[in-house]
Motif scaffolding. Structure first.
Motif, PDB file in Angstrom:
ATOM      1  N   UNK A  18       0.831  -1.209   0.000  1.00 49.07           N
ATOM      2  CA  UNK A  18       0.000   0.000   0.000  1.00 49.07           C
ATOM      3  C   UNK A  18       0.863   1.256   0.000  1.00 49.07           C
ATOM      4  N   UNK A  19       1.866   1.298   0.860  1.00 54.83           N
ATOM      5  CA  UNK A  19       2.745   2.468   0.922  1.00 54.83           C
ATOM      6  C   UNK A  19       3.521   2.653  -0.372  1.00 54.83           C
ATOM      7  N   UNK A  20       4.014   1.563  -0.927  1.00 54.47           N
ATOM      8  CA  UNK A  20       4.778   1.653  -2.184  1.00 54.47           C
ATOM      9  C   UNK A  20       3.899   2.201  -3.307  1.00 54.47           C
ATOM     10  N   UNK A  21       2.667   1.697  -3.409  1.00 54.94           N
ATOM     11  CA  UNK A  21       1.775   2.147  -4.483  1.00 54.94           C
ATOM     12  C   UNK A  21       1.419   3.620  -4.320  1.00 54.94           C
ATOM     13  N   UNK A  22       1.131   4.040  -3.090  1.00 53.48           N
ATOM     14  CA  UNK A  22       0.775   5.443  -2.851  1.00 53.48           C
ATOM     15  C   UNK A  22       1.954   6.365  -3.125  1.00 53.48           C
ATOM     16  N   UNK A  23       3.147   5.951  -2.702  1.00 55.20           N
ATOM     17  CA  UNK A  23       4.331   6.782  -2.918  1.00 55.20           C
ATOM     18  C   UNK A  23       4.645   6.908  -4.405  1.00 55.20           C
ATOM     19  N   UNK A  24       4.519   5.805  -5.138  1.00 55.44           N
ATOM     20  CA  UNK A  24       4.796   5.843  -6.573  1.00 55.44           C
ATOM     21  C   UNK A  24       3.781   6.718  -7.301  1.00 55.44           C
ATOM     22  N   UNK A  25       2.517   6.587  -6.930  1.00 58.17           N
ATOM     23  CA  UNK A  25       1.467   7.369  -7.580  1.00 58.17           C
ATOM     24  C   UNK A  25       1.667   8.864  -7.358  1.00 58.17           C
ATOM     25  N   UNK A  26       2.088   9.238  -6.149  1.00 55.47           N
ATOM     26  CA  UNK A  26       2.221  10.642  -5.795  1.00 55.47           C
ATOM     27  C   UNK A  26       3.629  11.183  -6.026  1.00 55.47           C
ATOM     28  N   UNK A  27       4.531  10.280  -6.472  1.00 63.40           N
ATOM     29  CA  UNK A  27       5.916  10.667  -6.765  1.00 63.40           C
ATOM     30  C   UNK A  27       6.583  11.308  -5.552  1.00 63.40           C
ATOM     31  N   UNK A  28       6.438  10.620  -4.412  1.00 63.84           N
ATOM     32  CA  UNK A  28       7.085  11.029  -3.174  1.00 63.84           C
ATOM     33  C   UNK A  28       7.750   9.803  -2.576  1.00 63.84           C
ATOM     34  N   UNK A  29       8.536  10.002  -1.508  1.00 63.89           N
ATOM     35  CA  UNK A  29       9.090   8.862  -0.797  1.00 63.89           C
ATOM     36  C   UNK A  29       8.054   8.357   0.206  1.00 63.89           C
ATOM     37  N   UNK A  30       8.235   7.128   0.640  1.00 61.70           N
ATOM     38  CA  UNK A  30       7.318   6.558   1.621  1.00 61.70           C
ATOM     39  C   UNK A  30       7.301   7.400   2.892  1.00 61.70           C
ATOM     40  N   UNK A  31       8.451   7.933   3.279  1.00 58.71           N
ATOM     41  CA  UNK A  31       8.539   8.740   4.490  1.00 58.71           C
ATOM     42  C   UNK A  31       7.704  10.017   4.414  1.00 58.71           C
TER      43      UNK A  31
END
Length: 212
Positions: A18-31
């Motif tokens: 979930x975190x990986x998909x959200x970070x990739x979609x928003x072009x941010x780091x997981x942190x």
């Protein structure tokens, strides 16, 4: 949970996907992601919210079509497979009955879901949501799970109980949880004689820690 357990691996994997998909979609780091956003995106029946997120990083066919042979799909002949794909295939595979002498569930201890053969993503997303809610509550300084409380207002005034989980308002426009502390808590009220268990949501302002 015990990190050697099937449930621990499943919950950890669901949150990671979930975190990986959200970070990739928003072009941010997981942190850079808000815990409130993770909570919001894990809401939904069964594993459907995670499958929807996984479709963004592994494609719809793999996100929705994995079955008994899911561990092998996409990995045959690949020397250095994508760790995201490996993780997803483990979450999405079903678990056939093992042959005689083979360990159950990849040798991992199994508590959640008993001996069900259903994919981990469909069994454990609710547990992953509970984990994310607990982390969000801790981040915002809320009452920890199992805190003994006294109800000081509303229809349950004077009752005591223990915190089960924090309850939140969603910011549906931003797909996250509204800022600030939890507005309420699910509380398992101490039972009166002959009463069935009651777990109402009680406003934060109507609760205080209780040592009695």
């Amino acid at each position: 949970m015990d990190e050697r357990s099937w449930g621990w691996r499943a919950v950890r994997g669901i949150i990671a996907i979930a975190l990986h998909a959200l970070a990739q979609e928003r072009q941010v780091t997981v942190d850079q992601l808000e815990l409130g956003s993770l909570v919001c995106h894990l809401l939904g029946p069964g594993g459907s919210p995670v499958r929807s997120l996984a479709a963004r990083v592994v494609g719809g066919d793999l996100a929705y079509g994995i079955g008994v042979d899911g561990l092998a799909v996409g990995l045959v002949g690949v020397e250095d497979p994508d760790p995201v794909l490996v993780q997803w295939l483990w979450l999405a595979c079903s678990w056939p009955a093992p042959a005689a002498g083979e360990p159950l569930f990849g040798g991992l201890a199994r508590g959640i879901g008993g001996d069900r053969r259903t994919p981990a993503v469909d069994i454990c997303t609710g547990w992953a949501l509970d984990t994310a809610i607990g982390a969000l509550n801790a981040e915002r300084g809320g009452l920890p799970r199992d805190t003994k409380v006294l109800v000081t207002g509303g229809e349950h005034t004077g009752r005591t109980g223990r915190v089960v989980s924090s309850a939140w308002h969603l910011d549906e426009e931003r797909h996250t949880v509204r800022a600030g502390p939890a507005p309420g808590y699910e509380v398992h009220l101490d039972r009166e004689p002959g009463e069935v268990p009651v777990v109402p949501v009680i406003l934060t302002g109507h609760l205080r820690p209780h040592s009695g």
